[in-house]
Design a protein around this motif. Structure first.
Motif, PDB file in Angstrom:
ATOM      1  N   THR A   2     -29.118  -0.770 -28.777  1.00 26.82           N
ATOM      2  CA  THR A   2     -29.888  -1.977 -28.485  1.00 26.82           C
ATOM      3  C   THR A   2     -31.339  -1.694 -28.852  1.00 26.82           C
ATOM      4  O   THR A   2     -31.860  -0.604 -28.591  1.00 26.82           O
ATOM      5  CB  THR A   2     -29.782  -2.364 -27.006  1.00 26.82           C
ATOM      6  OG1 THR A   2     -28.428  -2.711 -26.710  1.00 26.82           O
ATOM      7  CG2 THR A   2     -30.680  -3.549 -26.675  1.00 26.82           C
ATOM      8  N   LYS A   3     -31.983  -2.669 -29.478  1.00 26.68           N
ATOM      9  CA  LYS A   3     -33.393  -2.533 -29.821  1.00 26.68           C
ATOM     10  C   LYS A   3     -34.134  -3.790 -29.423  1.00 26.68           C
ATOM     11  O   LYS A   3     -33.768  -4.900 -29.830  1.00 26.68           O
ATOM     12  CB  LYS A   3     -33.565  -2.291 -31.325  1.00 26.68           C
ATOM     13  CG  LYS A   3     -35.020  -2.193 -31.779  1.00 26.68           C
ATOM     14  CD  LYS A   3     -35.709  -0.964 -31.225  1.00 26.68           C
ATOM     15  CE  LYS A   3     -37.139  -0.830 -31.760  1.00 26.68           C
ATOM     16  NZ  LYS A   3     -37.828   0.360 -31.232  1.00 26.68           N
ATOM     17  N   ARG A   4     -35.170  -3.613 -28.601  1.00 27.06           N
ATOM     18  CA  ARG A   4     -35.993  -4.738 -28.151  1.00 27.06           C
ATOM     19  C   ARG A   4     -37.390  -4.619 -28.735  1.00 27.06           C
ATOM     20  O   ARG A   4     -37.969  -3.541 -28.780  1.00 27.06           O
ATOM     21  CB  ARG A   4     -36.079  -4.760 -26.628  1.00 27.06           C
ATOM     22  CG  ARG A   4     -34.742  -4.830 -25.916  1.00 27.06           C
ATOM     23  CD  ARG A   4     -34.915  -4.884 -24.402  1.00 27.06           C
ATOM     24  NE  ARG A   4     -33.652  -4.652 -23.724  1.00 27.06           N
ATOM     25  CZ  ARG A   4     -33.213  -3.455 -23.360  1.00 27.06           C
ATOM     26  NH1 ARG A   4     -33.968  -2.379 -23.587  1.00 27.06           N
ATOM     27  NH2 ARG A   4     -32.046  -3.309 -22.768  1.00 27.06           N
ATOM     28  N   ALA A   7     -39.846  -9.125 -25.611  1.00 31.18           N
ATOM     29  CA  ALA A   7     -38.752  -9.859 -24.981  1.00 31.18           C
ATOM     30  C   ALA A   7     -37.619 -10.175 -25.957  1.00 31.18           C
ATOM     31  O   ALA A   7     -36.581 -10.702 -25.561  1.00 31.18           O
ATOM     32  CB  ALA A   7     -39.288 -11.151 -24.377  1.00 31.18           C
ATOM     33  N   VAL A   8     -37.809  -9.841 -27.231  1.00 31.21           N
ATOM     34  CA  VAL A   8     -36.826 -10.186 -28.260  1.00 31.21           C
ATOM     35  C   VAL A   8     -35.867  -9.018 -28.475  1.00 31.21           C
ATOM     36  O   VAL A   8     -36.300  -7.880 -28.692  1.00 31.21           O
ATOM     37  CB  VAL A   8     -37.517 -10.545 -29.590  1.00 31.21           C
ATOM     38  CG1 VAL A   8     -36.488 -10.825 -30.671  1.00 31.21           C
ATOM     39  CG2 VAL A   8     -38.440 -11.744 -29.392  1.00 31.21           C
ATOM     40  N   GLU A   9     -34.560  -9.293 -28.409  1.00 34.40           N
ATOM     41  CA  GLU A   9     -33.551  -8.283 -28.719  1.00 34.40           C
ATOM     42  C   GLU A   9     -33.139  -8.433 -30.189  1.00 34.40           C
ATOM     43  O   GLU A   9     -32.487  -9.401 -30.566  1.00 34.40           O
ATOM     44  CB  GLU A   9     -32.314  -8.454 -27.837  1.00 34.40           C
ATOM     45  CG  GLU A   9     -32.473  -7.843 -26.460  1.00 34.40           C
ATOM     46  CD  GLU A   9     -31.161  -7.852 -25.689  1.00 34.40           C
ATOM     47  OE1 GLU A   9     -30.989  -6.972 -24.822  1.00 34.40           O
ATOM     48  OE2 GLU A   9     -30.332  -8.747 -25.935  1.00 34.40           O
ATOM     49  N   ARG A  12     -28.096  -5.858 -30.168  1.00 33.63           N
ATOM     50  CA  ARG A  12     -27.603  -5.650 -28.807  1.00 33.63           C
ATOM     51  C   ARG A  12     -26.192  -5.066 -28.851  1.00 33.63           C
ATOM     52  O   ARG A  12     -25.293  -5.638 -29.465  1.00 33.63           O
ATOM     53  CB  ARG A  12     -27.587  -6.971 -28.031  1.00 33.63           C
ATOM     54  CG  ARG A  12     -27.136  -6.803 -26.575  1.00 33.63           C
ATOM     55  CD  ARG A  12     -27.213  -8.125 -25.834  1.00 33.63           C
ATOM     56  NE  ARG A  12     -26.794  -7.970 -24.450  1.00 33.63           N
ATOM     57  CZ  ARG A  12     -26.673  -8.967 -23.580  1.00 33.63           C
ATOM     58  NH1 ARG A  12     -26.946 -10.204 -23.980  1.00 33.63           N
ATOM     59  NH2 ARG A  12     -26.282  -8.749 -22.353  1.00 33.63           N
ATOM     60  N   THR A  36     -32.979  -3.183 -38.852  1.00 34.73           N
ATOM     61  CA  THR A  36     -33.305  -2.562 -37.568  1.00 34.73           C
ATOM     62  C   THR A  36     -32.335  -1.431 -37.260  1.00 34.73           C
ATOM     63  O   THR A  36     -32.743  -0.321 -36.858  1.00 34.73           O
ATOM     64  CB  THR A  36     -33.260  -3.611 -36.437  1.00 34.73           C
ATOM     65  OG1 THR A  36     -34.246  -4.619 -36.683  1.00 34.73           O
ATOM     66  CG2 THR A  36     -33.528  -2.970 -35.085  1.00 34.73           C
ATOM     67  N   SER A  48     -33.957   1.213 -28.128  1.00 37.04           N
ATOM     68  CA  SER A  48     -34.327   0.958 -26.734  1.00 37.04           C
ATOM     69  C   SER A  48     -33.266   1.502 -25.792  1.00 37.04           C
ATOM     70  O   SER A  48     -33.573   2.022 -24.716  1.00 37.04           O
ATOM     71  CB  SER A  48     -34.507  -0.549 -26.518  1.00 37.04           C
ATOM     72  OG  SER A  48     -35.491  -1.076 -27.380  1.00 37.04           O
TER      73      SER A  48
END
Length: 219
Positions: A2-4, A7-9, A12, A36, A48
């Protein structure tokens, strides 16, 4: 993974596996999360949450070790425009830890592999976009890394240049493990035996290509 970003993912719960010697297509529309994910796998951007392992090495705890096993061709290739092509490749070989006695040989090897012989003595800024993309591919192959990660390798090229890059990638099958991102289904059909499809930051399919097309015409 998961990468944030705030507040934006961006991605996931992304999870998949690539076996030794495979060429796997990482397929999805622009903005799906392909780049990403690839930046995480190559150690350029931390996840993340989650764990990524490349050639048995944990990316988060040993990013330099992972980079020694990976040849990376990003979507936008950053080159040293004022350097001569052969000198640039020898320089990158040195950065990758290729012994001094082998650097010229290694540069010549990837120049031949990528069809760059006519351009070997040219200044990089004088090269066309297609040849610049080949230089990016050549630097990824330096040191003969077991894993190759290519992000949109044919984007912006003309049809003849696309065919040349695809032929070079096809020849890598079996010698290297390749993860190839694209949004072009036809490219996956030509190059890959298995496909991982991502959309909206989530994996929505992971199958061999013949299994994928046998179930119908849409996902």
């Amino acid at each position: 993974l998961t990468k944030r970003f705030g507040a934006v993912e961006a991605i996931r719960d992304v999870s998949f596996r690539v076996e030794d010697g495979e060429i796997v297509g990482f397929l999805g529309p622009n903005g799906a999360g392909k780049t990403t994910t690839m930046r995480i796998l190559t150690g350029y951007s931390p996840a993340s949450d989650g764990i990524a392992v490349v050639s048995g090495i944990d990316v988060q705890t040993h990013p330099i070790g992972v980079r020694s096993k990976v040849g990376y061709l990003p979507e936008n290739v950053a080159l040293y425009d004022e350097m001569r092509l052969d000198k640039y490749l020898s320089y990158v070989a040195a950065i990758k830890g290729v012994p001094a006695a082998r650097r010229s040989f290694e540069a010549a090897r990837v120049i031949e592999r990528c069809g760059l012989e006519p351009m070997g003595k040219r200044i990089i800024r004088h090269l066309s976009k297609g040849y610049r993309q080949r230089v990016g591919l050549a630097q990824a192959l330096l040191g003969d890394p077991p894993v190759l990660i290519f992000d949109e390798p044919t984007v912006g090229l003309d049809p003849a240049q696309i065919i040349g890059i695809r032929n070079t990638i096809r020849e890598l099958a079996g010698e290297h493990t390749v993860l190839l991102s694209t949004h072009i289904l036809h490219e996956v059909e030509l190059l890959c035996t298995r496909v991982v499809i991502i959309n909206g930051g989530r994996i929505i399919a992971e199958q061999r290509l013949e299994e994928l097309v046998s179930v119908g015409t849409s996902i």
